[in-house]
Design an enzyme around this catalytic site. Structure first.
Site, short mmCIF file in Angstrom:
data_model
loop_
_atom_site.label_atom_id
_atom_site.label_comp_id
_atom_site.label_asym_id
_atom_site.label_seq_id
_atom_site.Cartn_x
_atom_site.Cartn_y
_atom_site.Cartn_z
N GLY A 43 0.83 -1.21 0.00
CA GLY A 43 0.00 0.00 0.00
C GLY A 43 0.86 1.24 0.00
O GLY A 43 1.85 1.33 0.73
N LEU A 46 -1.32 7.26 2.25
CA LEU A 46 -0.57 8.04 3.24
C LEU A 46 0.05 7.14 4.30
O LEU A 46 1.16 7.40 4.77
CB LEU A 46 -1.47 9.11 3.85
CG LEU A 46 -1.67 10.28 2.88
CD1 LEU A 46 -2.76 11.21 3.37
CD2 LEU A 46 -0.37 11.04 2.68
N GLY A 48 1.01 3.80 3.97
CA GLY A 48 2.11 3.01 3.42
C GLY A 48 3.28 3.85 2.95
O GLY A 48 4.45 3.52 3.20
N HIS A 269 -21.04 9.01 5.30
CA HIS A 269 -20.73 10.45 5.28
C HIS A 269 -21.96 11.23 4.84
O HIS A 269 -22.57 10.90 3.83
CB HIS A 269 -19.57 10.68 4.31
CG HIS A 269 -18.89 12.00 4.50
ND1 HIS A 269 -19.54 13.19 4.32
CD2 HIS A 269 -17.62 12.30 4.84
CE1 HIS A 269 -18.69 14.18 4.56
NE2 HIS A 269 -17.52 13.67 4.88
N SER A 287 -16.73 17.52 0.46
CA SER A 287 -15.98 17.53 1.71
C SER A 287 -16.76 18.08 2.90
O SER A 287 -17.53 19.04 2.78
CB SER A 287 -14.73 18.37 1.53
OG SER A 287 -14.14 18.64 2.76
N ARG A 340 -20.33 13.04 11.80
CA ARG A 340 -20.92 12.50 10.58
C ARG A 340 -22.09 11.57 10.82
O ARG A 340 -23.08 11.60 10.10
CB ARG A 340 -19.83 11.75 9.80
CG ARG A 340 -18.80 12.70 9.30
CD ARG A 340 -17.64 11.99 8.67
NE ARG A 340 -16.72 13.02 8.19
CZ ARG A 340 -15.57 12.80 7.61
NH1 ARG A 340 -15.16 11.55 7.43
NH2 ARG A 340 -14.82 13.78 7.20
N HIS A 411 -18.36 5.77 3.25
CA HIS A 411 -17.18 6.60 3.05
C HIS A 411 -15.90 6.03 3.66
O HIS A 411 -14.82 6.17 3.11
CB HIS A 411 -17.49 7.96 3.68
CG HIS A 411 -16.36 8.93 3.64
ND1 HIS A 411 -15.87 9.44 2.46
CD2 HIS A 411 -15.61 9.48 4.63
CE1 HIS A 411 -14.88 10.28 2.72
NE2 HIS A 411 -14.69 10.31 4.03
N GLU A 435 -6.01 3.09 7.37
CA GLU A 435 -7.41 2.66 7.44
C GLU A 435 -7.53 1.14 7.56
O GLU A 435 -8.56 0.61 7.95
CB GLU A 435 -8.17 3.19 6.21
CG GLU A 435 -9.67 3.12 6.38
CD GLU A 435 -10.45 3.76 5.23
OE1 GLU A 435 -9.90 4.66 4.55
OE2 GLU A 435 -11.60 3.35 5.01
N LEU A 451 -6.42 11.04 7.93
CA LEU A 451 -5.09 11.42 7.44
C LEU A 451 -4.13 11.53 8.62
O LEU A 451 -2.97 11.11 8.55
CB LEU A 451 -5.16 12.74 6.66
CG LEU A 451 -6.13 12.77 5.47
CD1 LEU A 451 -6.00 14.09 4.72
CD2 LEU A 451 -5.90 11.61 4.52
C1 LIG Z 1 -13.37 11.23 -1.11
C2 LIG Z 1 -12.66 11.10 0.20
C3 LIG Z 1 -12.23 12.21 0.89
C4 LIG Z 1 -11.59 12.08 2.10
N1 LIG Z 1 -11.17 13.20 2.76
C5 LIG Z 1 -10.51 13.07 3.93
C6 LIG Z 1 -10.02 14.22 4.61
O1 LIG Z 1 -10.18 15.35 4.16
N2 LIG Z 1 -9.38 14.03 5.80
C7 LIG Z 1 -9.17 12.80 6.33
O2 LIG Z 1 -8.57 12.70 7.39
N3 LIG Z 1 -9.61 11.70 5.68
C8 LIG Z 1 -10.26 11.79 4.51
N4 LIG Z 1 -10.69 10.67 3.86
C9 LIG Z 1 -10.30 9.36 4.35
C10 LIG Z 1 -8.84 9.09 3.97
O3 LIG Z 1 -8.60 9.59 2.68
C11 LIG Z 1 -8.49 7.61 3.98
O4 LIG Z 1 -8.95 7.01 5.14
C12 LIG Z 1 -6.97 7.46 3.92
O5 LIG Z 1 -6.45 8.17 2.84
C13 LIG Z 1 -6.57 6.00 3.83
O6 LIG Z 1 -5.18 5.95 3.67
P1 LIG Z 1 -4.43 4.56 3.69
O7 LIG Z 1 -2.99 4.86 3.49
O8 LIG Z 1 -4.80 3.80 4.90
O9 LIG Z 1 -5.02 3.74 2.45
P2 LIG Z 1 -5.27 4.15 0.92
O10 LIG Z 1 -4.97 5.54 0.61
O11 LIG Z 1 -6.63 3.62 0.62
O12 LIG Z 1 -4.21 3.29 0.16
C14 LIG Z 1 -4.30 1.91 0.03
C15 LIG Z 1 -3.10 1.43 -0.76
O13 LIG Z 1 -3.06 0.02 -0.72
C16 LIG Z 1 -2.90 -0.49 -2.03
N5 LIG Z 1 -3.50 -1.81 -2.01
C17 LIG Z 1 -4.72 -2.19 -1.56
N6 LIG Z 1 -4.85 -3.51 -1.65
C18 LIG Z 1 -3.69 -3.98 -2.17
C19 LIG Z 1 -3.21 -5.27 -2.51
N7 LIG Z 1 -3.95 -6.36 -2.28
N8 LIG Z 1 -1.99 -5.37 -3.04
C20 LIG Z 1 -1.21 -4.28 -3.26
N9 LIG Z 1 -1.60 -3.04 -2.94
C21 LIG Z 1 -2.82 -2.91 -2.41
C22 LIG Z 1 -3.56 0.53 -2.92
O14 LIG Z 1 -3.09 0.41 -4.24
C23 LIG Z 1 -3.13 1.82 -2.23
O15 LIG Z 1 -1.82 2.13 -2.64
C24 LIG Z 1 -11.37 10.80 2.65
C25 LIG Z 1 -11.83 9.67 1.98
C26 LIG Z 1 -12.48 9.82 0.77
C27 LIG Z 1 -13.02 8.60 0.11
#
Ligand SMILES: Cc1cc2nc3c(=O)[nH]c(=O)nc-3n(C[C@H](O)[C@H](O)[C@H](O)COP(=O)(O)OP(=O)(O)OC[C@H]3O[C@@H](n4cnc5c(N)ncnc54)[C@H](O)[C@@H]3O)c2cc1C
Length: 649
Positions: A43, A46, A48, A269, A287, A340, A411, A435, A451
């Site tokens: 992943g 943010l 990873g 959301h 947002s 929310r 969401h 997440e 984030l």
């Molecule tokens: C539209 C939207 C707006 C948002 N706005 C906000 C905000 O303003 N503030 C806030 O705090 N949060 C916000 N969130 C929530 C936040 O964006 C996410 O919770 C957060 O970015 C998740 O980050 P992450 O690094 O955990 O996973 P992600 O960003 O979901 O990344 C997952 C990674 O894992 C990889 N992956 C998944 N499965 C596999 C696999 N089997 N093999 C290889 N790679 C894999 C994907 O390719 C990706 O690189 C928002 C969410 C959405 C949907």
């Protein structure tokens, strides 16, 4: 009684000193030994990207994987509104304690005190780190970073970069990641999807991944594996998540022994563009930052509702006295900035009562007329310009002239892999961050806190805690990917793929996924009850059977084949959906986003049952078709007074 399999390893001592204590205890790996150790990070969101960059900088050998063609295209890039931190730049009496308190309360008292306090504690360092990377946060006239408010709080602590905060933060993390890639400490594997976790002698030792371009099934070994694979909201088919977001890696880990915590805690959301038809495959978030200045309302009379639905009047023609600003009416202290879950239920309540303002009856207004009058066009443009533009592009209606129409949508998922204080799952050597873990948000995540959590995990927590585990490992040789465990895992992955091609049915993956989404929204959605959840479980089982008889996966494995990718993920969504429903069925209380209709107050608010459900529910996989086993991690509140959430006064 404490569950022997769930040791959260929360350090003793006063809350504010727990993290310092743990850091002091953690064994450190010396620089020359770090070079001998390999870590897989799956992943590049943010969570990873920040973890891999930090581990690379520390000197470990890191391999990072993602589905997209570039690490910087992870779902995190979609985050709009902002990131929280207890900096108190506004001098509005914010503090680490207040951020901790708001988060525990916002999560309806279903998260761990120690983790949440640590999150609040490291929040300020995240902002410093990102500023140093050059993240262009909005600034005040005098140069200070600007802040706005998000739901469930009464201070302004959200840092933002217009409506593109996730993108800017990810570019910062990606720049750091690229530095490590160039230095050779991180090797990047884009377009590689993890399809299984490999366990050797009870410890996580590697993954099996599919090269998404060639279809080749490849083996990767390491001394530890970190899952940063995001949330599973796409189980509902329609969600605000990126199309590739999925829960498969978490399910692979679950089937190999990692417990899955609080799966039923999903966030709906309140401010998304309403569903407009059956052909839709994606929902768009507007947002939460918009609720700083936007006012939510529906007409207070059916006559106007009917005229709106028939397009006989415009919303701006409805005078103030015929409007119901229902959040301001019901929750005077927080108004439009209630959390929310509260805002979503209130929208549903108005729409269920017949006041929905579009043809489907499933929409309310988010109105900026007052804000434009008060602040002027330019200030509003600066704050929300790109969001207004996005809304207009999608709906052909300008928020400058008429209010936006919004409705709640799936969401975020608060549930995820169970982790201890070190972010280690129940499988030694397997960590989950961002997440993907069950996180710090309890029954409901506050806006702008995902984030914060992802970057706290990746920059400041995991890089330290994983050292404790790895400090025992540097004498171990590199993991041998020819070991029988790798062979078996690879064989099983190939069999799974072959089984999918062999069905040769007539249904597309999406058409079946859509059906799953309907079941999930209907029975495991915003309101749940015993009868519906039982029905939902049966319907998911039946749909899974239908899938294995009717799905058609075109093409071959040996090529770029997105239908195959989707089919593999859908198989896991069936299991996630069932687990979510099972968890929701067992949790006979309402808390945060988990609203059991049987457990509500007279005013329709959530009614917790602290006596019986003040615990993290963690599920252990027991085999295909066998009921999973529930383990309970009791939650103790020693530094916060447990109360019924009150956003009214
Ligand atoms: C539209 C939207 C707006 C948002 N706005 C906000 C905000 O303003 N503030 C806030 O705090 N949060 C916000 N969130 C929530 C936040 O964006 C996410 O919770 C957060 O970015 C998740 O980050 P992450 O690094 O955990 O996973 P992600 O960003 O979901 O990344 C997952 C990674 O894992 C990889 N992956 C998944 N499965 C596999 C696999 N089997 N093999 C290889 N790679 C894999 C994907 O390719 C990706 O690189 C928002 C969410 C959405 C949907």
């Amino acid at each position: 009684m404490a569950d022997v399999k769930l040791n959260s390893k929360i350090p003793d001592g006063p809350l504010a000193q727990k993290w310092a204590k743990r850091k002091a205890e953690i064994r450190i790996v010396s620089p020359n030994n770090k070079r001998k150790l390999e870590v897989i990070v799956v992943g590049t969101g943010l969570g990873g990207a920040s973890a891999a960059a930090s581990l690379g900088e520390l000197g470990y050998n890191v391999k990072i994987f993602c589905i997209s063609d570039s690490p910087r295209r992870a779902h995190s890039i979609a985050a709009q509104g902002g990131i929280n931190a207890a900096k108190n730049y506004q001098n509005d009496n914010d503090s680490v304690y207040r951020l901790f308190y708001d988060t525990i309360k916002g999560g309806d008292y279903r998260s761990r005190e120690a983790n949440v306090y640590r999150l609040a504690e490291v929040s300020a360092a995240i902002i410093d780190q990102c500023v140093a990377q050059g993240v262009p946060f909005a600034r005040e006239y005098g140069g200070y970073l600007a802040n706005r408010s998000f739901g469930g709080v009464q201070v302004s602590r959200t840092f933002y970069a217009r409506g593109q905060t996730g993108q800017q933060l990810l570019l910062g993390a990606y720049a750091s990641l690229n530095k490590e890639i160039a230095a050779g400490t991180v090797k990047s594997y884009p377009r590689h999807e993890m399809l299984d976790l490999v366990i050797i002698n009870g410890e996580a030792k590697g993954i099996i991944a599919r090269n998404l371009v060639t279809g080749e099934i490849e083996r990767f070994g390491a001394h530890a594996v970190v899952l940063a694979t995001g949330g599973y909201g796409n189980a509902y088919f329609l969600s605000t998540n990126a199309m590739n977001s999925n829960g498969s890696a978490a399910m692979q880990a679950y089937r190999k022994g990692a417990f899955f915590a609080n799966p039923c805690f999903a966030q709906i959301h309140p401010t998304c563009i309403p569903v407009h038809g059956e052909q839709q495959c994606k929902l768009t978030l507007m947002s939460e930052s918009l609720r700083n200045d936007g006012r939510i309302w529906v007409p207070n009379n059916m006559e106007d509702v009917m005229k709106l639905r028939k397009h006989e009047i415009k919303p701006s023609q409805i005078p103030e006295e015929r409007r119901d600003y229902y959040l301001e009416r019901r929750y005077p202290a927080f108004g439009n900035l209630v959390p929310r879950d509260v805002a979503s239920r209130a929208a549903k309540e108005r729409c269920d009562a017949g006041y929905g303002v579009n043809e489907t009856g499933l929409a309310v207004f988010l109105d900026f007329a007052d804000a434009i009058k008060r602040l002027g066009h330019q200030r509003v443009e600066e704050r929300y310009g790109n969001l207004f533009q996005m809304y207009e592009k999608i709906t052909s209606s300008s928020p400058w002239e008429e209010p936006m129409m919004i409705y709640p949508a799936i969401h975020y998922t608060m549930g995820g892999l169970w982790v201890d204080y070190d972010l280690q799952t129940t499988i030694p050597g397997l960590y989950a961050i961002g997440e993907a873990n069950f996180s710090d948000h309890g029954g409901n995540r506050l806006g702008a806190s995902a984030l914060m959590q992802g970057l706290a995990d990746g920059y400041f927590i995991l890089p330290y805690t994983i050292g404790d585990y790895l400090s025992h490992k540097f004498a171990e040789p590199k993991t041998d990917v020819n070991a029988p465990e790798f062979e078996k895992a690879e064989r099983e992955v190939k069999e799974r793929i072959a089984k999918l091609f062999a069905v040769k049915g007539t249904e597309t993956v999406d058409s079946i996924h859509k059906k799953l989404g309907h079941i999930m929204w209907e029975y495991v959605g915003m309101a749940r009850n015993e009868e519906g959840l039982k029905k939902g479980i049966e319907e998911i089982k039946a749909l899974r059977e239908e899938f294995w008889k009717t799905v058609r996966v075109p093409g071959t494995n040996e090529e770029f084949n997105q239908e195959l990718e989707k089919a593999l993920r859908l198989v896991d969504f069936f299991d996630i959906g069932e687990l979510m429903a099972r968890d929701a069925l067992h949790r006979k209380e309402s808390c945060g986003g988990h609203f059991r209709e049987e457990m509500q107050t007279e005013e329709g608010e959530t009614k917790r049952d602290d006596e019986n459900f003040m615990y993290v529910g963690a599920w252990e996989y027991k085999g295909e078709g066998v009921e999973p086993q529930l383990h309970k991690e009791p939650l103790k509140y020693e530094n916060i007074k447990i109360a019924t959430r009150n956003y009214k006064d």
